[in-house]
Design a protein around this motif. Structure first.
Motif, PDB file in Angstrom:
ATOM      1  N   MET A 350       0.833  -1.207   0.000  1.00  0.00           N
ATOM      2  CA  MET A 350       0.000   0.000   0.000  1.00  0.00           C
ATOM      3  C   MET A 350       0.865   1.253   0.000  1.00  0.00           C
ATOM      4  O   MET A 350       0.589   2.217  -0.725  1.00  0.00           O
ATOM      5  CB  MET A 350      -0.919  -0.013   1.218  1.00  0.00           C
ATOM      6  CG  MET A 350      -1.851   1.180   1.301  1.00  0.00           C
ATOM      7  SD  MET A 350      -2.553   1.345   2.945  1.00  0.00           S
ATOM      8  CE  MET A 350      -1.107   1.745   3.895  1.00  0.00           C
ATOM      9  N   LEU A 351       1.918   1.263   0.803  1.00  0.00           N
ATOM     10  CA  LEU A 351       2.813   2.417   0.859  1.00  0.00           C
ATOM     11  C   LEU A 351       3.498   2.648  -0.479  1.00  0.00           C
ATOM     12  O   LEU A 351       3.656   3.797  -0.923  1.00  0.00           O
ATOM     13  CB  LEU A 351       3.859   2.194   1.955  1.00  0.00           C
ATOM     14  CG  LEU A 351       3.344   2.239   3.397  1.00  0.00           C
ATOM     15  CD1 LEU A 351       4.417   1.730   4.356  1.00  0.00           C
ATOM     16  CD2 LEU A 351       2.919   3.639   3.780  1.00  0.00           C
ATOM     17  N   GLU A 352       3.872   1.579  -1.135  1.00  0.00           N
ATOM     18  CA  GLU A 352       4.514   1.713  -2.441  1.00  0.00           C
ATOM     19  C   GLU A 352       3.556   2.288  -3.473  1.00  0.00           C
ATOM     20  O   GLU A 352       3.916   3.163  -4.267  1.00  0.00           O
ATOM     21  CB  GLU A 352       5.024   0.344  -2.903  1.00  0.00           C
ATOM     22  CG  GLU A 352       5.772   0.373  -4.221  1.00  0.00           C
ATOM     23  CD  GLU A 352       6.252  -1.003  -4.639  1.00  0.00           C
ATOM     24  OE1 GLU A 352       6.715  -1.140  -5.788  1.00  0.00           O
ATOM     25  OE2 GLU A 352       6.154  -1.939  -3.815  1.00  0.00           O
ATOM     26  N   ALA A 353       2.294   1.797  -3.459  1.00  0.00           N
ATOM     27  CA  ALA A 353       1.293   2.303  -4.406  1.00  0.00           C
ATOM     28  C   ALA A 353       0.926   3.751  -4.099  1.00  0.00           C
ATOM     29  O   ALA A 353       0.746   4.567  -5.015  1.00  0.00           O
ATOM     30  CB  ALA A 353       0.049   1.415  -4.363  1.00  0.00           C
ATOM     31  N   ALA A 354       0.824   4.092  -2.806  1.00  0.00           N
ATOM     32  CA  ALA A 354       0.493   5.470  -2.432  1.00  0.00           C
ATOM     33  C   ALA A 354       1.626   6.421  -2.790  1.00  0.00           C
ATOM     34  O   ALA A 354       1.394   7.594  -3.137  1.00  0.00           O
ATOM     35  CB  ALA A 354       0.186   5.551  -0.943  1.00  0.00           C
ATOM     36  N   GLY A 355       2.877   5.936  -2.713  1.00  0.00           N
ATOM     37  CA  GLY A 355       4.010   6.787  -3.058  1.00  0.00           C
ATOM     38  C   GLY A 355       3.990   7.242  -4.502  1.00  0.00           C
ATOM     39  O   GLY A 355       4.468   8.335  -4.824  1.00  0.00           O
ATOM     40  N   ARG A 356       3.431   6.400  -5.399  1.00  0.00           N
ATOM     41  CA  ARG A 356       3.335   6.801  -6.803  1.00  0.00           C
ATOM     42  C   ARG A 356       2.219   7.809  -7.032  1.00  0.00           C
ATOM     43  O   ARG A 356       2.222   8.543  -8.025  1.00  0.00           O
ATOM     44  CB  ARG A 356       3.113   5.561  -7.670  1.00  0.00           C
ATOM     45  CG  ARG A 356       4.323   4.641  -7.749  1.00  0.00           C
ATOM     46  CD  ARG A 356       4.143   3.591  -8.841  1.00  0.00           C
ATOM     47  NE  ARG A 356       3.110   2.633  -8.471  1.00  0.00           N
ATOM     48  CZ  ARG A 356       3.363   1.474  -7.848  1.00  0.00           C
ATOM     49  NH1 ARG A 356       4.610   1.166  -7.502  1.00  0.00           N
ATOM     50  NH2 ARG A 356       2.392   0.641  -7.565  1.00  0.00           N
ATOM     51  N   LEU A 357       1.229   7.832  -6.130  1.00  0.00           N
ATOM     52  CA  LEU A 357       0.109   8.771  -6.293  1.00  0.00           C
ATOM     53  C   LEU A 357       0.482  10.196  -5.907  1.00  0.00           C
ATOM     54  O   LEU A 357       0.013  11.155  -6.510  1.00  0.00           O
ATOM     55  CB  LEU A 357      -1.082   8.320  -5.447  1.00  0.00           C
ATOM     56  CG  LEU A 357      -1.983   7.215  -5.993  1.00  0.00           C
ATOM     57  CD1 LEU A 357      -3.089   6.917  -4.994  1.00  0.00           C
ATOM     58  CD2 LEU A 357      -2.585   7.604  -7.334  1.00  0.00           C
ATOM     59  N   ILE A 358       1.308  10.351  -4.862  1.00  0.00           N
ATOM     60  CA  ILE A 358       1.558  11.689  -4.317  1.00  0.00           C
ATOM     61  C   ILE A 358       2.400  12.550  -5.242  1.00  0.00           C
ATOM     62  O   ILE A 358       2.532  13.753  -5.006  1.00  0.00           O
ATOM     63  CB  ILE A 358       2.248  11.597  -2.935  1.00  0.00           C
ATOM     64  CG1 ILE A 358       3.588  10.852  -3.043  1.00  0.00           C
ATOM     65  CG2 ILE A 358       1.334  10.920  -1.936  1.00  0.00           C
ATOM     66  CD1 ILE A 358       4.336  10.801  -1.736  1.00  0.00           C
ATOM     67  N   ASP A 359       2.954  11.966  -6.326  1.00  0.00           N
ATOM     68  CA  ASP A 359       3.706  12.787  -7.278  1.00  0.00           C
ATOM     69  C   ASP A 359       2.778  13.723  -8.056  1.00  0.00           C
ATOM     70  O   ASP A 359       3.175  14.823  -8.433  1.00  0.00           O
ATOM     71  CB  ASP A 359       4.465  11.888  -8.260  1.00  0.00           C
ATOM     72  CG  ASP A 359       5.552  11.087  -7.564  1.00  0.00           C
ATOM     73  OD1 ASP A 359       6.016  11.549  -6.500  1.00  0.00           O
ATOM     74  OD2 ASP A 359       5.909  10.005  -8.066  1.00  0.00           O
ATOM     75  N   LYS A 360       1.531  13.278  -8.288  1.00  0.00           N
ATOM     76  CA  LYS A 360       0.597  14.081  -9.085  1.00  0.00           C
ATOM     77  C   LYS A 360      -0.633  14.524  -8.301  1.00  0.00           C
ATOM     78  O   LYS A 360      -1.313  15.473  -8.704  1.00  0.00           O
ATOM     79  CB  LYS A 360       0.139  13.273 -10.301  1.00  0.00           C
ATOM     80  CG  LYS A 360       1.246  12.934 -11.290  1.00  0.00           C
ATOM     81  CD  LYS A 360       0.671  12.169 -12.481  1.00  0.00           C
ATOM     82  CE  LYS A 360       1.758  11.830 -13.493  1.00  0.00           C
ATOM     83  NZ  LYS A 360       1.211  11.061 -14.643  1.00  0.00           N
ATOM     84  N   HIS A 361      -0.946  13.844  -7.199  1.00  0.00           N
ATOM     85  CA  HIS A 361      -2.206  14.103  -6.509  1.00  0.00           C
ATOM     86  C   HIS A 361      -1.962  14.341  -5.022  1.00  0.00           C
ATOM     87  O   HIS A 361      -0.893  14.019  -4.494  1.00  0.00           O
ATOM     88  CB  HIS A 361      -3.162  12.920  -6.695  1.00  0.00           C
ATOM     89  CG  HIS A 361      -3.381  12.522  -8.124  1.00  0.00           C
ATOM     90  ND1 HIS A 361      -4.192  13.233  -8.973  1.00  0.00           N
ATOM     91  CD2 HIS A 361      -2.854  11.484  -8.846  1.00  0.00           C
ATOM     92  CE1 HIS A 361      -4.191  12.645 -10.161  1.00  0.00           C
ATOM     93  NE2 HIS A 361      -3.380  11.596 -10.114  1.00  0.00           N
TER      94      HIS A 361
END
Length: 439
Positions: A350-361
């Motif tokens: 989950m942390l890995e997937a969330a880390g990719r989101l915070i670059d744009k959102h």
């Protein structure tokens, strides 16, 4: 259908020892026991035959009900006969969504007037969303002698749609807030910590000193500050984890239902604020994905869509779900994720997937506090099982705190609280983000 009451069975049972004693003392009177039982059976049959007969039986059930809120079912029955019953007992077979034990008991009372129509209410509390079917309706009442039960049943083909609970939206506090809120239906400007420059105004005590325009102040020989307009038309996504961890109950209702109620409460505010709102649910794969809606008139549609979020007893696939959500979003959005952390492995994914989101959102996590674990920890141990339970609960809480800490270090805000307070905390966080213009 006629069958004996407890009184009739007791009277017949009393006759057996009496007949045995008489037969031992006076053998010629052995037949009295049989005569006693036969007389009672005859009286029982007569009592059942002369009892009132049920006529028209009606069940009034609403088309929909909110989960966790009391659901009232109205029952009416008409009785004919000289000996009207004083009270009628009822039993209603229902789906497990409407009642834990699959039935609802009620009582029909005799009207004060001489009318033949008896009425009563059955109350239950739905515990799961979906279509709750109503089965057979059973009524039974005693004869005038109290020896026989008369029973009838009626099959019902009605069903009740169990929808998410939005009682918090109707609360006076929220309605007062929306009445006085700057994000109302009127087209009005809200100047403050937004993202769009609006105008220069003379600096007043209490304003943020960072908003002072020093060049403009020097040009006009007075202190001026920049005013910003809060941006509307933002995209807000409520991502709800409906996997096995979120199906566990909190205070009698599954976590996912607590999360849906908090999401809908905040969605009501976002729609009123002029932002576009969408629902997204996932478990082992993405489930629900609604289009972005705007305007409070679409809140009912969001509620209907939220009612279709099913209970999935599967491990949640954060990588697949959040990747699919990221591909769907074409512009910067506020993503509010409702989930729970079950084990370190799934938390790492989950942390890995969330880390990719915070670059744009902008990402915001919402976690419901497990009050049951806290009770296990605070309880005074009385046995070895209590100690083991307390140690296990403490370990689970430590794992959750570690994941929350890692999220915060990544720059992701986390809201954690009891289910009664999580909606208010989420609204405050949303308004704070909106005033800051961070989306």
């Amino acid at each position: 259908m006629i069958y004996p009451t407890a009184r009739a069975v007791l009277l017949i049972a009393i006759g057996a020892p009496v007949a045995a004693v008489l037969a031992a003392l006076m053998p010629n009177l052995w037949a009295l026991g049989i005569a006693w039982a036969g007389m009672l059976m005859l009286l029982l049959t007569i009592d059942g035959l002369i009892a009132a007969k049920a006529g028209n039986v009606q069940l009034a059930a609403p088309k929909s009900a909110e989960i966790g809120a009391p659901l009232k079912l109205g029952v009416q029955a008409e009785f004919f006969g000289l000996m009207a019953p004083r009270m009628v007992s009822g039993n209603l077979g229902v789906d497990d969504r409407l009642s834990d034990n699959g039935r609802v008991e009620f009582t029909l009372m005799r009207p004060a007037s001489k009318e033949r129509m008896y009425s009563g209410t059955a109350t239950t509390t739905p515990n799961r969303r979906g279509e709750g079917d109503i089965g057979k309706l059973w009524l039974r009442w005693k004869g005038p002698l109290g020896l026989a039960w008369r029973q009838t049943s009626t099959k019902s083909d009605q069903s009740v749609a169990i929808i998410p609970n939005i009682s918090a939206v109707r609360s006076p506090t929220v309605q007062m807030f929306m009445r006085d809120s700057v994000f109302g239906l009127l087209a009005r400007k809200f100047r403050g910590e937004g993202s769009e420059f609006e105008a220069l105004a003379e600096y007043q005590p209490g304003m943020d000193r960072r908003s002072i325009d020093w060049k403009g102040s020097a040009r006009h020989s007075k202190l001026l500050a920049k005013e910003y307009d809060t941006e509307r038309n933002n995209q807000i996504v409520f991502a709800l984890d409906c996997g096995s961890a979120m199906c566990e109950p909190i205070d009698g209702l599954p976590r996912i239902d607590r999360a849906v109620s908090a999401a809908l409460l905040t969605a009501y505010i976002t729609l009123k604020s002029g932002d576009k709102t969408s629902l997204f649910s996932f478990a082992a794969k993405p489930e629900l994905s609604t289009p972005f809606l705007s305007g409070s008139r679409n809140f009912f549609r969001l509620q209907q869509d939220a009612a279709t979020i099913d209970y999935r007893h599967q491990e949640s696939n954060y990588t697949l779900a959040l990747s699919a959500l990221s591909q769907r979003l074409k512009r910067r959005s506020l993503i509010i994720i409702f989930t729970d952390f079950t084990d370190p492995t799934s938390a790492d994914l989950m942390l890995e997937a969330a880390g990719r989101l915070i670059d744009k959102h902008l990402v915001l996590f919402v976690v419901l506090k497990d009050e049951e674990l806290s009770e296990f920890i605070d309880k005074q141990p009385e046995s070895a099982e209590d100690v083991a339970r307390s140690v296990t609960a403490q370990s689970l809480l430590d794992q959750k705190r570690l994941v929350v800490s890692r999220l915060q270090h990544m720059g992701i805000d986390v809201i954690e609280g009891a289910h009664k307070d999580i909606g208010t905390k989420l609204i405050n966080s949303y308004l704070k983000i909106k005033r800051r213009g961070a989306i």
